[in-house]
Structures are given as structure tokens and as C-alpha cells.
Design a protein around this motif. Structure first.
Motif, PDB file in Angstrom:
ATOM      1  N   ILE A   1     -50.211  -5.594  -0.594  1.00  0.00           N
ATOM      2  CA  ILE A   1     -50.221  -5.465  -2.057  1.00  0.00           C
ATOM      3  C   ILE A   1     -48.856  -5.831  -2.618  1.00  0.00           C
ATOM      4  CG2 ILE A   1     -49.730  -2.968  -2.195  1.00  0.00           C
ATOM      5  CD1 ILE A   1     -52.051  -4.966  -4.542  1.00  0.00           C
ATOM      6  N   LEU A   2     -47.782  -5.455  -1.939  1.00  0.00           N
ATOM      7  CA  LEU A   2     -46.439  -5.828  -2.414  1.00  0.00           C
ATOM      8  C   LEU A   2     -46.268  -7.352  -2.397  1.00  0.00           C
ATOM      9  CD1 LEU A   2     -44.090  -3.126  -0.847  1.00  0.00           C
ATOM     10  CD2 LEU A   2     -44.836  -3.334  -3.229  1.00  0.00           C
ATOM     11  N   LYS A   3     -46.765  -7.987  -1.347  1.00  0.00           N
ATOM     12  CA  LYS A   3     -46.675  -9.448  -1.232  1.00  0.00           C
ATOM     13  C   LYS A   3     -47.458 -10.119  -2.366  1.00  0.00           C
ATOM     14  CE  LYS A   3     -47.952 -13.074   2.044  1.00  0.00           C
ATOM     15  NZ  LYS A   3     -48.621 -13.349   3.329  1.00  0.00           N
ATOM     16  N   THR A   4     -48.666  -9.616  -2.630  1.00  0.00           N
ATOM     17  CA  THR A   4     -49.512 -10.162  -3.700  1.00  0.00           C
ATOM     18  C   THR A   4     -48.851  -9.982  -5.062  1.00  0.00           C
ATOM     19  OG1 THR A   4     -51.512  -9.728  -2.419  1.00  0.00           O
ATOM     20  CG2 THR A   4     -51.779  -9.966  -4.810  1.00  0.00           C
ATOM     21  N   LEU A   5     -48.335  -8.778  -5.316  1.00  0.00           N
ATOM     22  CA  LEU A   5     -47.693  -8.488  -6.601  1.00  0.00           C
ATOM     23  C   LEU A   5     -46.450  -9.344  -6.809  1.00  0.00           C
ATOM     24  CD1 LEU A   5     -48.065  -4.611  -6.630  1.00  0.00           C
ATOM     25  CD2 LEU A   5     -49.316  -6.251  -8.068  1.00  0.00           C
ATOM     26  N   LYS A   6     -45.661  -9.519  -5.751  1.00  0.00           N
ATOM     27  CA  LYS A   6     -44.442 -10.329  -5.855  1.00  0.00           C
ATOM     28  C   LYS A   6     -44.799 -11.780  -6.188  1.00  0.00           C
ATOM     29  CE  LYS A   6     -40.341 -11.937  -3.432  1.00  0.00           C
ATOM     30  NZ  LYS A   6     -39.603 -12.027  -2.166  1.00  0.00           N
ATOM     31  N   ALA A   7     -45.791 -12.326  -5.505  1.00  0.00           N
ATOM     32  CA  ALA A   7     -46.195 -13.718  -5.756  1.00  0.00           C
ATOM     33  C   ALA A   7     -46.682 -13.882  -7.195  1.00  0.00           C
ATOM     34  CB  ALA A   7     -47.289 -14.135  -4.768  1.00  0.00           C
TER      35      ALA A   7
ATOM     36  N   LEU B   1     -36.843  -9.428 -16.396  1.00  0.00           N
ATOM     37  CA  LEU B   1     -37.050  -8.408 -15.370  1.00  0.00           C
ATOM     38  C   LEU B   1     -36.910  -9.065 -14.005  1.00  0.00           C
ATOM     39  CD1 LEU B   1     -40.094  -6.400 -16.791  1.00  0.00           C
ATOM     40  CD2 LEU B   1     -37.653  -5.923 -17.042  1.00  0.00           C
ATOM     41  N   GLU B   2     -36.461  -8.287 -13.025  1.00  0.00           N
ATOM     42  CA  GLU B   2     -36.257  -8.810 -11.677  1.00  0.00           C
ATOM     43  C   GLU B   2     -37.178  -8.097 -10.695  1.00  0.00           C
ATOM     44  OE1 GLU B   2     -32.151  -8.560 -10.629  1.00  0.00           O
ATOM     45  OE2 GLU B   2     -31.498  -9.673 -12.403  1.00  0.00           O
ATOM     46  N   TRP B   3     -37.765  -8.880  -9.775  1.00  0.00           N
ATOM     47  CA  TRP B   3     -38.689  -8.313  -8.812  1.00  0.00           C
ATOM     48  C   TRP B   3     -38.021  -7.235  -7.948  1.00  0.00           C
ATOM     49  CZ3 TRP B   3     -43.329  -7.022  -8.023  1.00  0.00           C
ATOM     50  CH2 TRP B   3     -43.716  -6.560  -6.765  1.00  0.00           C
TER      51      TRP B   3
ATOM     52  N   GLN C   1     -39.773  -3.749  -7.148  1.00  0.00           N
ATOM     53  CA  GLN C   1     -40.123  -3.355  -5.786  1.00  0.00           C
ATOM     54  C   GLN C   1     -39.454  -2.038  -5.403  1.00  0.00           C
ATOM     55  OE1 GLN C   1     -40.025  -6.397  -2.802  1.00  0.00           O
ATOM     56  NE2 GLN C   1     -40.167  -4.920  -1.123  1.00  0.00           N
ATOM     57  N   ALA C   2     -38.214  -1.852  -5.818  1.00  0.00           N
ATOM     58  CA  ALA C   2     -37.517  -0.597  -5.521  1.00  0.00           C
ATOM     59  C   ALA C   2     -38.260   0.579  -6.153  1.00  0.00           C
ATOM     60  CB  ALA C   2     -36.084  -0.655  -6.036  1.00  0.00           C
ATOM     61  N   LYS C   3     -38.754   0.392  -7.359  1.00  0.00           N
ATOM     62  CA  LYS C   3     -39.505   1.442  -8.051  1.00  0.00           C
ATOM     63  C   LYS C   3     -40.814   1.709  -7.317  1.00  0.00           C
ATOM     64  CE  LYS C   3     -38.565   3.013 -11.985  1.00  0.00           C
ATOM     65  NZ  LYS C   3     -38.024   4.294 -12.448  1.00  0.00           N
ATOM     66  N   LEU C   4     -41.481   0.641  -6.865  1.00  0.00           N
ATOM     67  CA  LEU C   4     -42.734   0.804  -6.121  1.00  0.00           C
ATOM     68  C   LEU C   4     -42.499   1.516  -4.792  1.00  0.00           C
ATOM     69  CD1 LEU C   4     -44.396  -2.656  -6.793  1.00  0.00           C
ATOM     70  CD2 LEU C   4     -45.214  -0.432  -7.591  1.00  0.00           C
ATOM     71  N   GLU C   5     -41.407   1.199  -4.130  1.00  0.00           N
ATOM     72  CA  GLU C   5     -41.087   1.856  -2.857  1.00  0.00           C
ATOM     73  C   GLU C   5     -40.806   3.341  -3.075  1.00  0.00           C
ATOM     74  OE1 GLU C   5     -41.618   0.555  -0.060  1.00  0.00           O
ATOM     75  OE2 GLU C   5     -41.501  -1.605  -0.357  1.00  0.00           O
ATOM     76  N   ALA C   6     -40.201   3.675  -4.209  1.00  0.00           N
ATOM     77  CA  ALA C   6     -39.889   5.076  -4.521  1.00  0.00           C
ATOM     78  C   ALA C   6     -41.139   5.855  -4.948  1.00  0.00           C
ATOM     79  CB  ALA C   6     -38.835   5.148  -5.619  1.00  0.00           C
TER      80      ALA C   6
ATOM     81  N   LEU D   1     -50.880   0.875 -15.741  1.00  0.00           N
ATOM     82  CA  LEU D   1     -50.239   1.825 -14.852  1.00  0.00           C
ATOM     83  C   LEU D   1     -48.747   1.767 -15.054  1.00  0.00           C
ATOM     84  CD1 LEU D   1     -50.601   3.753 -12.332  1.00  0.00           C
ATOM     85  CD2 LEU D   1     -50.053   1.730 -10.959  1.00  0.00           C
ATOM     86  N   ARG D   2     -48.133   2.935 -15.162  1.00  0.00           N
ATOM     87  CA  ARG D   2     -46.682   3.018 -15.282  1.00  0.00           C
ATOM     88  C   ARG D   2     -46.089   3.435 -13.949  1.00  0.00           C
ATOM     89  NH1 ARG D   2     -43.974   4.020 -20.188  1.00  0.00           N
ATOM     90  NH2 ARG D   2     -45.163   3.177 -21.931  1.00  0.00           N
ATOM     91  N   VAL D   3     -45.031   2.727 -13.549  1.00  0.00           N
ATOM     92  CA  VAL D   3     -44.360   3.030 -12.281  1.00  0.00           C
ATOM     93  C   VAL D   3     -42.875   3.211 -12.550  1.00  0.00           C
ATOM     94  CG1 VAL D   3     -43.877   2.276  -9.934  1.00  0.00           C
ATOM     95  CG2 VAL D   3     -46.042   1.650 -11.026  1.00  0.00           C
TER      96      VAL D   3
END
Length: 192
Positions: free
Chosen positions: A20-26, A38-40, A44-49, A190-192
């Protein structure tokens, strides 16, 4: 491990999390017009947290929503994801508005309703305002329509609202909350 919203399990396997991270980044990199400045790496750091949010994003993806970042709330420091599929997500169509509407149908009931599905996925239906903001980022729902959050005053009278884009204009309409159509689903955020 299952990721069905019905099962109650809301965890992804490491492989699913990575995918899912790979898909979202692409998608993020392909559609920079949706989130300029905004920077990926920060997303990603927010998603990892908040790894539990990845399950909801996976559900959005699994049901055809193609979630992407559409903004950042500076007050709460949250990234805002929204379904960015060209048409209302295929895996969320043919649903009435809410459980009350579903239970009111005597026959030919749909299998589900938008409010319960969104809650099971951990997302919220777009408001009319959010829907109109999304339409500034592209042309969505040219052939389909999407239920949006309905004001209590309308819902109390049995109605619900939905939006679409026709003739290069965003329209908001009404219908009985118990109605459902093959070309109407819902978009979530969705808020992250």
C-alpha cells in the motif's frame, strides 16, 4: 491474515503494508497537482507513525477508491487522503445511504449502506464542500455519482444528498435515502 472490514481485524501483513505504501507513493508522485508543496517523505513518516491508518487506506484501495493526498491541515498537522478514482469506487456502489434507509426497504434491499461501509473502513463520507474541493483537482464522477454527508435536517425527512459532475459543472441532488443505483457509490476521506 484477513483484511475484510467484516472480520473485525484491522491489521495488514508486512507485505500488504509495504504494497500500500508503494502504491500510494507512485500515485502521489504521478499526481503532484493534487498536493503541490507537499513531500512524500513527510507523508510516509506520518503513515509509519500511524500504521493503523494504512489499513483504512488499503480498504479504500481494495474497493477501487485510488486514495491520494489532497491536502494538509496545518492546524492539526494531518494529511488528508481522499478517493481520487475517476468514477465513484466500484466496490462501494449499489448502496443506499444509511442503516435506517436499508432497514426501511421491504424488498430488493441493497447489500449494504454508505455510512456503515465508511465506518467499517475507518473513513468518513465527503461533505458537499469537500466534494466540490476535490472537483477542483480533476474531473470526477462524469458517469457515476457519490453519496455525500447529508445534513440531519434533510435526513430526518427521509432524504439524502449526492453529487456528480456533468456539463463541466458539479451538481448536488437529493434522493430518498433508501434508493440505490449501480452507478452511485460514495467517496471517503481519511486524516493521517
Amino acid at each position: 491474515m484477513t483484511t475484510s472490514p467484516i472480520s473485525g481485524e484491522k491489521e495488514l501483513s508486512p507485505e500488504q503494508h509495504e504494497e500500500i505504501l508503494k502504491t500510494l507513493k507512485a500515485r502521489f508522485e504521478k499526481n503532484m497537482n493534487r498536493h503541490q508543496e507537499l513531500e512524500w517523505a513527510s507523508v510516509q513518516a506520518k503513515l509509519e507513525a500511524h500504521a493503523e491508518k494504512c489499513w483504512s487506506l488499503h480498504e479504500m484501495e481494495r474497493t477501487g477508491g485510488e486514495p491520494d493526498v489532497v491536502g494538509h491541515d496545518n492546524m492539526t498537522d494531518e494529511y488528508i487522503f481522499c478517493d481520487c478514482s475517476a468514477e465513484s469506487p466500484k466496490g462501494r456502489r449499489s448502496v443506499c445511504y444509511d442503516r435506517e434507509a436499508l432497514e426501511s426497504r421491504k424488498e430488493h434491499k441493497p447489500q449494504n449502506n454508505a455510512i456503515d461501509m465508511a465506518a467499517a473502513m475507518g473513513i468518513e463520507l465527503l461533505t458537499e464542500e469537500q466534494y466540490r474541493e476535490l472537483q477542483k483537482l480533476g474531473n470526477f464522477d462524469l458517469k457515476t455519482s457519490s453519496w455525500v454527508e447529508t445534513p440531519a435536517s434533510i435526513r430526518k425527512l427521509g432524504g439524502a444528498i449526492f453529487c456528480d459532475r456533468r456539463y463541466d459543472t458539479v451538481f448536488m441532488y437529493h434522493n430518498g435515502a433508501e434508493s440505490y443505483y449501480a452507478a452511485r457509490g460514495f467517496r471517503g476521506s481519511l486524516r493521517v
